[in-house]
Design a protein around this motif. Structure first.
Motif, PDB file in Angstrom:
ATOM      1  N   TYR A 132       6.882   9.503   9.612  1.00  0.00           N
ATOM      2  CA  TYR A 132       5.633   9.617   9.899  1.00  0.00           C
ATOM      3  C   TYR A 132       4.891   8.699  11.087  1.00  0.00           C
ATOM      4  O   TYR A 132       4.191   9.128  12.194  1.00  0.00           O
ATOM      5  CB  TYR A 132       4.665   9.891   8.630  1.00  0.00           C
ATOM      6  CG  TYR A 132       3.693   9.722   9.345  1.00  0.00           C
ATOM      7  CD1 TYR A 132       3.289  10.670  10.319  1.00  0.00           C
ATOM      8  CD2 TYR A 132       2.373   9.841   8.107  1.00  0.00           C
ATOM      9  CE1 TYR A 132       1.523  10.439   9.806  1.00  0.00           C
ATOM     10  CE2 TYR A 132       1.344   9.482   8.103  1.00  0.00           C
ATOM     11  CZ  TYR A 132       0.360  10.241   9.229  1.00  0.00           C
ATOM     12  OH  TYR A 132      -0.962  10.391   9.018  1.00  0.00           O
ATOM     13  N   SER A 133       5.414   7.510  10.454  1.00  0.00           N
ATOM     14  CA  SER A 133       5.180   6.241  11.196  1.00  0.00           C
ATOM     15  C   SER A 133       5.713   6.976  12.990  1.00  0.00           C
ATOM     16  O   SER A 133       5.070   6.016  13.528  1.00  0.00           O
ATOM     17  CB  SER A 133       6.167   5.028  10.626  1.00  0.00           C
ATOM     18  OG  SER A 133       5.328   3.725  10.695  1.00  0.00           O
ATOM     19  N   VAL A 188       3.936   9.260  14.895  1.00  0.00           N
ATOM     20  CA  VAL A 188       2.681   8.721  15.112  1.00  0.00           C
ATOM     21  C   VAL A 188       2.652   8.290  15.994  1.00  0.00           C
ATOM     22  O   VAL A 188       2.074   7.774  17.311  1.00  0.00           O
ATOM     23  CB  VAL A 188       1.378   8.783  14.297  1.00  0.00           C
ATOM     24  CG1 VAL A 188       0.918   7.915  14.582  1.00  0.00           C
ATOM     25  CG2 VAL A 188       1.043   9.987  13.538  1.00  0.00           C
ATOM     26  N   SER A 222      -3.312   9.127   0.271  1.00  0.00           N
ATOM     27  CA  SER A 222      -3.797   8.056   1.774  1.00  0.00           C
ATOM     28  C   SER A 222      -3.159   7.425   2.041  1.00  0.00           C
ATOM     29  O   SER A 222      -3.299   6.677   2.455  1.00  0.00           O
ATOM     30  CB  SER A 222      -5.573   7.669   1.152  1.00  0.00           C
ATOM     31  OG  SER A 222      -6.047   7.087  -0.492  1.00  0.00           O
ATOM     32  N   HIS A 241      -1.408   7.375   4.700  1.00  0.00           N
ATOM     33  CA  HIS A 241      -1.808   7.317   5.833  1.00  0.00           C
ATOM     34  C   HIS A 241      -2.546   5.930   6.533  1.00  0.00           C
ATOM     35  O   HIS A 241      -2.636   5.058   7.757  1.00  0.00           O
ATOM     36  CB  HIS A 241      -3.409   8.391   5.697  1.00  0.00           C
ATOM     37  CG  HIS A 241      -2.850   9.417   5.079  1.00  0.00           C
ATOM     38  ND1 HIS A 241      -1.913  10.449   6.709  1.00  0.00           N
ATOM     39  CD2 HIS A 241      -2.617  10.492   4.210  1.00  0.00           C
ATOM     40  CE1 HIS A 241      -2.179  11.398   6.030  1.00  0.00           C
ATOM     41  NE2 HIS A 241      -2.033  11.481   4.967  1.00  0.00           N
ATOM     42  N   TRP A 264      -2.089   4.544   9.879  1.00  0.00           N
ATOM     43  CA  TRP A 264      -3.026   4.299  10.977  1.00  0.00           C
ATOM     44  C   TRP A 264      -3.495   2.892  11.564  1.00  0.00           C
ATOM     45  O   TRP A 264      -4.252   2.092  12.204  1.00  0.00           O
ATOM     46  CB  TRP A 264      -4.066   5.035  11.097  1.00  0.00           C
ATOM     47  CG  TRP A 264      -3.284   6.496  10.662  1.00  0.00           C
ATOM     48  CD1 TRP A 264      -2.972   7.342  10.133  1.00  0.00           C
ATOM     49  CD2 TRP A 264      -2.949   7.434  12.422  1.00  0.00           C
ATOM     50  NE1 TRP A 264      -2.897   8.593  10.963  1.00  0.00           N
ATOM     51  CE2 TRP A 264      -2.962   8.503  12.275  1.00  0.00           C
ATOM     52  CE3 TRP A 264      -3.718   7.003  13.534  1.00  0.00           C
ATOM     53  CZ2 TRP A 264      -2.720   9.702  13.086  1.00  0.00           C
ATOM     54  CZ3 TRP A 264      -3.698   7.775  14.665  1.00  0.00           C
ATOM     55  CH2 TRP A 264      -3.117   9.132  14.832  1.00  0.00           C
TER      56      TRP A 264
END
Lengths: 602, 327
Positions: free
Chosen positions: B101-102, B105, B182, B185, B189
């Motif tokens: 995921y990291s 993004v 959460s 995320h 982010w």
């Protein structure tokens, strides 16, 4: 981070390890590795044989100085930032004057001292004669078995004097023996013992007494009453600001503050203080409290509190600083919290008058009518070692024993007598006249009078904000049983209850003390007869259960939070929870712990 | 372009000059250069190769008293313990999920930022944005996580205050930081916020090397600004992108310890326990410190990373025309 730590460790181990590879053979064949019987032979003959030829001799137990000629010993100790100088130091000079031992210090860094010690050992460097360091029980056993530090069994039997004169009970001596003896039967670390009554109570839960009074409520004594009080806190605007901003109950990780752990103790005894054992014991058999029906009921109760908005769900993730921010308020702010866990020292800044609102919550009785209160065991440390490179083990040992003398023990903790603290026996009449208030507290412990007290308005070197040259700030071989250690503070209540404390108009400091003392009065003695708090494992056992123990302990903490917040369902997921614990190796962990328990206490 | 031509010219010239001369005379002739090389070689041997012998403790029962060489062999026991561990699946899955995921993004966003900044004409604005975006990089991780936790505190934080201001209610909002879902995320982010500017610097540097003539030619051909980004700028930095992608793939199995550990709590543990935090807990903090076990897991991790690196490098070689690869 992990990578770098590992890398540095490996690098250093390697660089030094190569050197060690060449020099290792002679160092590990000391003969001390084999255990009690062989060492007994060698050291006993050593006492009379080899050292009698020439050089400094050890003197008889109880005699000072401890050596016939002055000797120089090196001592490894973790550097404490409060100590300005170890060599030009009151304690160091005292050892030179009284014992005839000149100490040279090898300082381990304040940050990560363990790495330094491990590197010294694994690189085969010449070790300091004495190491004072708080190894874990398992590390102590490992270093002993590898022959890095010498077993003290014989010396404990034959060379002690002041150690035997401490003001403590036979059970306490017995406990030192049990906890200090490593699984191979040897006693490696010289004991230090501290039993401060102010530290006994493990959980402190403070309830907002002003709120109780505003709403006309009684102090709760059972879990059911506690729940009703919380409901009132939630609904009836106890802080009277017209807003529904109250948090009835906040648990959390502040020191002495994990109230959800305390709630579990209203259902079943559980003491998570020592991570080496989460088990209970009945009739010599260990059992796991966290798979019992009582535990399940405790989870239901916790879930009920969270579900109804009585207990903040933040209780499971809040940090100590955040908790403090909630209650350590400025005078203009109004309290928003009804019940909060934690020691007054960490929750309220000294002098904050909000502390007047708070009172002691007694241990709550669960639905089955029971309540437990885990207490912190007295502090038994075994952290002073004679290393394999020490040429004068007997003389070193005599110095350890010397520190157990009452006044010397108090010096290690409080500093220079007459400067930082006064000793009763130095001038009994003057002491009584100067500190009349000490009598009450001392009598409660069966003493005529307090044995010592800190001189008011003088900074205690132990917590001093300025570097000093008085003591080493280490629990160096001291014998401070409760009648010695705690006789310098009052343990009798300043006020019987909150109203009286308020009426007397005591200062904030006195109110804080009132709370501390009342915790002891209300909560001491609520432990089961037998507990299995600190278990000593053999190296094989340690290797076998280390992984599963870490996993299980962490999983318990995790699932309590998940059950309470509803992420796991107590009814549906319970069987899976128990099964998971079994899959993680609970049975093996339990059996191994039972073996360790039997070895220690049977 | 111009650079590569120049360098190839140099090497050609070098080849010609060296023809017919023996290796040794060449070595002697350039001895100063070789002396210079001695320092980095010594550095790499001492700090990267010598420590590798320490890996052996993964196969031993390491005991500090006996040292690395003296500790008894244990075979593959520590690897077996890890594979059989209840936590094995959880930590691997979490590590990979956070890491992928990291990557998804954090990898493309700096490229986008760099391309955007490159198109900005106002030099002062460009510099300001660049500075503002890379400054968070210099904050310590402890500070960043501390800020995150404080902002998101439903009672005392900005989040709670704003929520109560907008909704007008006195009660507190649900906690974000507690929600297991959460975690990932927040982790990713907040990472974007911290590293976006810093990571884009290398692309900005690469873009500054693009020949302006190419842009002029494209402009004459009537390419729009956006078209020029796609046809001129992007192809110019493709080699940089692929090399960085290969390097990133090589650390897919490692999620930084510090941030995850700081952000962990009992409620998000099921999503936040990764290999490095697990190693820390089991290997370094419990009991007497299980160094062998920690090393075994670290070694396992490195091997997977190494395989991934080689694999992605090979893929990149196969797929790209000018065969961008590390070796």
């Amino acid at each position: 981070m992990k990578k770098s730590v590992l890398a540095i460790l490996v690098i250093l181990c390697m660089v030094t390890g190569i050197v060690a590879g060449c020099t290792q053979t002679p160092t590990t064949t000391g003969g001390t590795t084999t255990g009690g019987t062989t060492t007994k032979g060698t050291t006993a003959s050593g006492t009379t044989g080899t050292t009698s030829a020439s050089g400094p001799q050890v003197t008889a137990p109880g005699e000072l100085p401890v050596t016939t000629e002055q000797v120089t010993l090196t001592m490894g100790i973790q550097q404490n930032v409060r100590v300005a100088d170890y060599e030009d130091n009151f304690m160091t000079k005292m050892v030179l004057d009284e014992c005839g031992i000149e100490l040279d210090f090898v300082l381990f860094p304040t940050d990560q001292p363990l790495q330094k010690v491990q590197l010294m050992v694994s690189s085969g460097e010449v070790l300091p004669d004495i190491i004072h360091f708080g190894f874990s029980d398992a590390q102590r056993a490992s270093y002993g078995a590898d022959g890095v530090v010498l077993p003290l069994n014989d010396y404990m039997d034959n060379l002690t004097f002041w150690y035997n004169q401490a003001d403590m009970d036979a059970e306490e001596y017995e406990m030192i023996k049990i906890l200090g003896t490593s699984p191979d039967g040897n006693f490696y670390g010289f004991p230090a013992y501290m039993n401060g009554l102010g530290d006994v109570i493990q959980y402190m839960t403070n309830i907002n007494r002003t709120w109780l009074n505003t709403l006309g409520l009684e102090m709760p004594t059972t879990t059911e009453e506690f729940r009703n009080v919380l409901i009132a806190f939630r609904d009836q605007d106890p802080n009277q600001n017209g807003q529904k901003d109250e948090i009835p109950f906040m648990a959390g990780p502040a020191w002495s503050g994990n109230v959800w752990q305390e709630i579990i103790n209203c259902f079943v005894y559980w003491d998570p203080w020592y991570s080496t054992s989460y088990f209970n014991v009945t009739d010599g058999t260990l059992w796991a409290p966290f798979i019992t029906d009582e535990w399940r009921d405790a989870m239901r109760y916790l879930r009920g509190l969270v579900q109804d908005g009585l207990m903040s769900e933040l209780s499971f993730s809040i940090t100590g600083e955040e908790m403090r921010a909630l209650v350590d308020l400025t005078p203009e702010q109004t309290d928003t919290v009804g019940v909060v866990g934690g020691h007054y020292i960490v929750l309220w800044a000294s002098g904050n008058e909000h502390v007047y609102n708070w009172d002691v919550l007694p241990s709550l009785k669960g639905p089955a009518g029971v309540t437990y209160q885990p207490t912190r065991t007295p502090n038994y440390q075994f952290s002073t070692f004679i290393t394999k490179d020490n040429k004068y083990p007997e003389i070193s040992f005599r110095m350890f024993d010397y520190w157990w003398e009452e006044k010397r023990s108090l010096i290690t903790r409080y500093g220079e007598p007459g400067v930082h603290w006064d000793y009763y026996k130095d001038d009994p009449e003057g002491f009584k006249a100067k500190y009349p208030y000490l009598a009450a507290g001392a009598v409660a412990q069966g003493l005529d009078f307090g044995k010592h007290t800190q001189i008011p308005d003088v900074q205690n070197p132990w917590t001093s904000t300025e570097p000093h040259k008085s003591i080493w700030n280490a629990h160096f071989c001291c014998g401070l049983p409760s009648r010695t250690y705690s006789s310098g503070v009052s343990v009798a209540p300043i006020a019987a209850n909150w109203a009286e404390a308020k009426e007397k108009g005591l200062g904030t400091e006195a109110h804080r003390l009132y709370m501390n003392v009342n915790y002891y009065q209300l909560r001491n003695g609520l432990e089961p007869e037998q507990t299995a708090k600190r278990l000593l494992f053999t190296q094989e056992e340690e290797a076998a259960i280390n992984e599963m123990r870490t996993t299980i302990n962490s999983y318990i903490g995790e699932t309590v939070a998940l059950f309470a917040t509803g992420a796991m369902d107590i009814e549906k997921d319970w069987d899976a929870y128990v099964q998971t614990l079994k899959d993680m190796g609970l049975d093996t962990y339990l059996q191994t712990s039972q073996a360790a328990y039997d070895r220690m206490y049977k | 372009m111009a650079n590569t031509m120049k360098s190839s010219a140099v090497s050609l010239a070098g080849k010609k000059r060296n023809k017919g001369k023996s290796w040794t005379s060449q070595f002697v002739r350039n001895y100063q250069l070789h002396l210079f090389m001695l320092i980095p070689i010594a550095y790499i041997i001492i700090f990267n190769y010598v420590p590798m012998f320490g890996i052996q403790i993964a196969f031993k029962n390491f005991s500090p008293g006996k040292g690395i060489w003296g500790s008894p062999w244990a075979g593959l026991v520590h690897f077996q313990t890890f594979f059989k561990s209840y936590q094995f699946q959880r930590v691997i899955v979490n590590t990979l999920r956070i890491s992928i995921y990291s990557l998804l993004v954090n990898f493309p966003l700096p490229i986008v930022l760099a391309l955007m900044l490159n198109t900005v004409r106002n030099a002062r604005f460009k510099k300001t944005v660049q500075t503002v975006t890379y400054i968070p990089y210099f904050l310590s991780m402890v500070v960043v996580v501390g800020m995150l936790v404080q902002f998101l505190n439903p009672m005392t934080g900005v989040y709670g205050t704003v929520y109560r201001l907008i909704t007008g209610s006195a009660s507190y909002p649900p906690s974000i930081i507690q929600k297991p879902g959460s975690f990932i995320h927040l982790y990713v982010w907040s990472g974007v916020w911290q590293y976006l500017g810093w990571n884009s610097i290398i692309y900005i540097a690469a873009l500054s090397g693009v020949d302006p003539q190419l842009h002029e030619a494209a402009q004459i051909d009537g390419a729009s600004r956006f078209k020029r980004i796609l046809t001129v700028d992007l192809p110019a930095i493709i080699p940089t992108i692929s090399v960085l992608l290969i390097l990133n793939a090589g650390s897919l199995m490692s999620v930084g310890f510090e941030k995850v550990y700081l952000m962990q709590n009992n409620l998000n543990l099921m999503q936040s326990e990764v290999i490095s935090t697990y190693v820390y807990k089991v290997g370094l903090t419990s009991g007497m410190g299980n160094f062998s076990y920690a090393t075994a897991i670290g070694l396992f991790n490195s091997i997977i990373n190494c395989i991934l690196l080689v694999l992605v490098n090979w893929l990149s070689k196969k797929t790209s025309e000018n065969s961008t690869s590390l070796w």
